[in-house]
Every structure is written in structure tokens, then in C-alpha cells.
Scaffold this active site. Structure first.
Site, short mmCIF file in Angstrom:
data_model
loop_
_atom_site.label_atom_id
_atom_site.label_comp_id
_atom_site.label_asym_id
_atom_site.label_seq_id
_atom_site.Cartn_x
_atom_site.Cartn_y
_atom_site.Cartn_z
N ASN A 182 61.20 66.05 52.50
CA ASN A 182 62.71 66.36 52.47
C ASN A 182 63.17 67.59 51.97
O ASN A 182 62.82 67.90 50.99
CB ASN A 182 63.33 65.03 51.87
CG ASN A 182 64.94 65.09 52.17
OD1 ASN A 182 65.24 65.97 52.90
ND2 ASN A 182 65.43 64.34 51.37
N CYS A 183 63.96 68.37 52.83
CA CYS A 183 64.32 69.48 52.58
C CYS A 183 65.84 69.39 52.72
O CYS A 183 66.59 70.65 52.47
CB CYS A 183 64.05 70.58 53.79
SG CYS A 183 62.19 70.67 54.14
#
Lengths: 138, 426
Positions: free
Chosen positions: B241-242
Site C-alpha cells: 500500500n502506498c
């Protein structure tokens, strides 16, 4: 499940125009929201959440949402509540995407495509049929 | 299940000819590490940098933060299903390098990734400013899709953390902490008078930049299920997840989940910590309904009296959060939700994109719209080319002198929804 893919993202349009029914909105993310709201008012249900992932409202200019083509006799209260809340959330954030470079726009198009891509196979495989729905509606 | 975590304190990181850990100092042979990273054809170039607490350094754009650990005894290896085989982890002994992290940094699609300042006002908002950080800066090969490159960067960070963790295999820990849980029947028998409490851990799962992996499986393709808290400590959940920097759960957050830590501390004293339910945050509304139905069913099946629910992300996941809360409450089980707020820069707007009267016990990680000014730093690790694009940044947010005016959401971990942050109110 028969659905519309409502989007203002050319990349989504290019990828899905020949695979499903795309309602292309030539406008802003807010215009997409208004199109969806009108469909909900006509008795259609939302199939995906109108806020895109955890991209903040006003951050991305692109928005893609799946809407059920079948029409309920009355307005779906869940969809109505959701779209109204999302429009309010959108209004809370100021628009940050004006003047973005083409490279930045392309990145946002790509992420928007990726988010909606995660839902389309589910929608295509969804065999839910609601009794009493007018399949020829709208 | 019994897991011993052996904490080995890392006080300093230095580059050297031989990789090893001696007297609390981590020596790293950069060439050896980079050679492993470059095995992936998608990565054109990579290098390491060291960032020390108090130093005038800005790390950006941050992709993931990972704590090096190594499985010393018991089945499986670190990051099962991704780096090691999928054997079930969570028992035996694991050595942990405390006081340091591997930070992956570099362009994925250029926005969403956050900032870690090692000094100044920004440092106070992120717990990672207090760690000795070994930063892996990666550059993608041209022509690959962002999906492929995100995977390459994610795996590169995990590989480096595994390599560093391996150096601690034969060391004697500075401190050992034991986490032990009985099975369901025994725990009910042992603590018949204590309230049974579970934890619903929500995982962001919405597509590129929004994914989480459990034993290597993309969690958007799973149903709500149960996992042992000690499996999570052994790297069973990794972040792909960014988004968004302030309230995404990095792999480090999962490894050191403070809700789990506190539930273990209270277990057998004030409550009976029954277990962890993991659930996803998908885009498709039917998925949201199914997953939250399942959270409530499992909570009821486990005969829980209370549930803590932690969210990841903002906006779309607010709906999952409220669905989980409402459906569990309707089973007669009390809930406390942990979230963060987007209440506008003045803090006066409604905080969440969804709400329900049953969500009457809420813990907030802070207001992500609050404006912060981050002064210029002497050294930049990575690039500030993308600062304008990072969530919370805006055109003009990077000033000519190198300072940044932006919202709190730009800082990695600042409003974390597991409560792994330092904001508080008086």
C-alpha cells in the site's frame, strides 16, 4: 449483472469501451458524481463506492464508478445516502488537480483505471437478479 | 501458540566490507545487498543510504517501512508466501532488530508516497524519525507497468529486510518477550469472568497502490478470516500500500501492531484476548457488505463481548469501517473504532465520509488536513520532485528554499489508525 461504467477517464474508456457499457462524461470528477446522482434518483443502484480508494477528494481529476443498469421502482436508500455523502465529502476538499502536468495526469488516470479494474470482474461475474426489477428500464 | 520475540537493539548502522551485527552496530556491505535487489530485471538502479535520528535528512517518497526479523526456531520463515515458503508462522523464536528499519523509497507512480523527516517539526509527527533507517532507494527500468514495478519495489524492500534480519540469527537478544495464547476452549475456561475481546484488523485492498498481502495472497480476493496475532508478528501480513502516507499501515506497523501489543498486555488481567479477525476494504459494494457481514458473524461465533476495529485509509474505507461497526454492534457486541479525521484545515468539517449512531466509541489518530510547515533539510534521500503530488501536498507546496507547506497527510504514519503515532489532545 448489466452495468454502466460511468467515467471521465479516457484510459478507462479506451480499456473498456468494447467490453462493457461505458457512459463517458466529458467533464470533471464532480460532473461524474452528478451523473451518478441522477441515475440513483432514477432508481439505479451503485455497485462501487464513488470515492476512489484512498485518493483524497479533489486530489485526482478522474473518477470511475459502476452503476447497476436495472432499475428499482423506488430510489435505493443506501445508494442515495452514499452518493449524497460522497458529494458532500468532495465539496469539503478544495480542487488541487488544476494545472497538473501531462505526466501527473497520466499517473492519476492509471491509478483510477486500476481501482475500477479491481471491481469489474466481480461485477461481470455477479449473477444477482432482483425480483421486480425492470430489466429494460433506462 | 507461543512466540518468543528476542529484541536486539541496533544503536548504529555503518557501511562496511562485511555485513554483520556486533555490539549493537549493524555493518552493511552495500554491494552485496544491492546485487540481490538488482536480480530483478524491473529495477534499473538501487543504492542504500543511512538516516539517523536528529540528522537534517528528509526521506521521500517513502513506499514501505520494514523491521528486519529472523525466524530462529519454529516452522516457517519471514514474510511467508512472499519471501519464504507459505508454512504457518507465529510459533517458536524470532529475533527482532529493534531501533532500526529498512525504508524503501522511490518512484512508483510518483504520488501518494510520504515523507519522513529525521529532525524538526515533521519528525515529531512520525515514529520512524526515531529509528536508525537503512534506506533502499530504487529506480525502475523504463517501459514496465506501475503494477509490476510496485511489486518489484515491494519485494526488494522485503528482501533487504530479510537479508539484514538473517545477520541476527545467532545473536543473543538484549531482551526476550513471550506472547502466548491458549486455544479457544482453554481461554474461556481460564478466564470465565473476564470480558472476551477480539480485534478486527481492516486491510486496504482496492487496486494499485492500495493492496495488502496475507501469506502472499492479495487480500482483496479473500473472505474475512481469522489469524493468530503472532503470525502477524512473523510477517504474515505485508503492505503493498502506498496510500495515503499518514494513515496507511506499513509492514512495520503490522509487525508491531500496537492494538495487538496492548491486548496481549491486558490479556488475563482485565480482558480475555480471544483473537484477530482480518477483513478487506474492497471497491465493490457487494464485497463490502459480504466482508462486513462475515466480520460480524465471526465476532458472534467467537462469543465476543467487545471488539476493537482499526481502519486503514480514508474515504471509501470509511464505509467498510461503519459497516463493520454497525453490524457487530447489532449482534449485541460493543465496539470501539480507531480511525483518523479529514475535518478540513480548520478542523470544523465532518471527520468521516460515513457515520452511524452505533459508532459511539471512537478513537482518532488526528486530523490529516492540519497544515504543517516542514523546514528545508540539508540532505534529501530520494527526490522531492513528487512533493506537489503527494496526498496533502499541492502545487506550490514545495517552496524555493526547500521547505514544504502541506497537510499532515503528507507525513508517513502521522495519523496511523492502529494508534501507532504520537498525536494526542489535552
Amino acid at each position: 449483472m448489466e452495468f454502466w461504467l460511468v467515467t471521465n477517464n479516457e484510459k478507462v474508456n479506451d480499456a473498456y469501451a468494447d467490453k462493457c457499457d461505458v457512459l463517458f462524461v466529458d467533464g470533471t470528477d464532480r460532473d461524474v458524481m452528478k451523473t451518478i446522482r441522477d441515475l440513483v434518483h432514477e432508481g439505479h443502484s451503485l455497485l462501487t463506492h464513488p470515492l476512489s480508494g484512498s485518493l483524497k477528494p479533489g486530489e485526482t481529476p478522474f473518477r470511475s464508478v459502476l452503476v447497476d443498469k436495472s432499475k428499482n421502482e423506488t430510489v435505493d436508500p443506501f445508494s442515495l445516502d452514499l452518493i449524497e455523502t460522497c458529494i458532500q465529502a468532495l465539496q469539503k476538499f478544495r480542487v488541487r488537480y488544476e494545472g497538473l502536468s501531462e505526466r501527473k495526469l497520466e499517473d492519476f488516470r492509471h491509478v483510477d483505471l486500476s481501482i475500477i479494474e479491481s471491481a469489474i470482474p466481480t461485477a461481470m461475474a455477479d449473477r444477482t437478479r432482483v425480483v421486480g426489477v425492470d430489466r429494460n428500464g433506462a | 501458540m507461543r512466540l518468543e520475540l528476542g529484541n536486539i537493539d541496533i544503536k548504529e548502522i555503518r557501511f562496511a566490507d562485511k555485513s554483520e551485527i556486533k555490539d549493537g552496530v549493524l555493518y552493511v556491505n552495500q554491494e552485496e545487498v544491492i546485487a540481490q535487489v538488482l536480480e530483478d530485471d524491473l529495477i534499473r538502479d538501487a543504492h542504500l543510504e543511512i538516516a539517523v535520528p536528529g540528522e537534517s535528512v528528509r526521506i521521500t517518497p517513502v513506499k514501505d517501512v520494514i523491521q528486519p526479523r529472523v525466524k530462529v526456531e519454529g516452522p516457517g520463515g519471514m514474510f511467508p508466501g512472499v519471501i519464504s515458503k507459505v508454512d504457518t508462522v507465529g510459533t517458536g523464536k524470532t529475533n527482532v532488530l529493534r531501533g532500526m528499519a529498512v525504508v524503501t523509497c522511490g518512484r512508483i507512480v510518483g504520488f501518494q508516497e510520504g515523507i519522513i523527516d529525521m529532525t524538526g517539526p515533521g519528525a515529531e509527527y512520525t515514529p520512524f524519525s526515531e529509528l536508525n533507517n537503512l534506506v533502499l532507494v530504487v529506480e525502475p527500468e523504463d517501459g514496465w507497468k506501475p503494477h509490476d514495478y510496485e511489486r518489484a519495489a515491494r519485494v526488494a524492500g522485503l528482501k533487504v529486510a530479510t537479508y539484514i534480519g538473517e545477520l541476527a540469527r545467532d545473536l543473543t537478544p538484549d531482551e526476550t518477550v513471550v506472547y502466548e495464547r491458549a486455544n479457544l476452549r482453554e481461554s474461556f475456561e481460564n478466564y470465565p469472568d473476564l470480558p472476551r475481546v477480539g480485534y478486527v484488523l481492516m486491510l486496504q485492498t482496492q487496486g494499485l497502490l492500495h493492496d495488502t498481502y496475507v501469506y502472499g495472497v492479495d487480500a482483496k480476493q479473500t473472505l474475512t478470516t481469522m489469524i493468530s496475532p503472532t503470525e502477524i508478528m512473523d510477517g504474515a501480513i505485508v503492505s503493498g500500500n502506498c496510500v495515503s502516507a499518514c494513515d496507511k499501515n506499513t509492514t512495520y506497523h503490522h509487525q508491531n501492531n500496537p492494538v495487538i501489543e496492548d491486548l496481549f498486555k491486558a490479556h488475563g488481567k482485565t480482558l480475555n484476548f480471544v483473537g484477530v479477525i482480518i477483513t478487506n476494504e474492497n471497491v465493490y459494494l457487494a464485497d463490502k457488505m459480504r466482508s462486513s457481514d462475515w466480520s460480524a458473524k465471526l465476532a458472534e461465533y467467537l462469543s465476543l463481548d467487545g471488539v476493537i476495529i482499526s481502519q486503514e485509509g480514508f474515504g471509501n474505507p470509511d464505509t467498510d469501517l461503519i459497516m463493520n461497526c454497525k453490524k457487530i454492534e447489532e449482534k449485541g457486541i460493543k465496539t470501539v473504532i480507531i480511525t483518523d479525521e479529514y475535518a478540513g484545515q480548520d478542523g470544523k468539517s465532518q471527520s468521516l465520509a460515513d457515520a452511524d449512531p452505533l459508532a459511539d466509541a471512537v478513537i482518532t489518530g488526528g486530523n490529516a488536513n492540519e497544515v504543517v510547515i516542514l523546514p528545508p533539510m540539508e540532505r534529501i534521500i530520494g527526490t522531492t520532485d513528487f512533493v506537489d503530488k503527494i496526498a496533502g501536498g499541492h502545487d506550490g507546496s514545495l517552496r524555493e528554499d526547500g521547505s514544504i507547506e502541506a497537510e499532515l497527510q503528507i507525513i508517513t504514519g502521522s495519523t496511523n489508525e492502529m494508534g501507532f503515532n504520537k498525536l494526542s489532545a489535552r
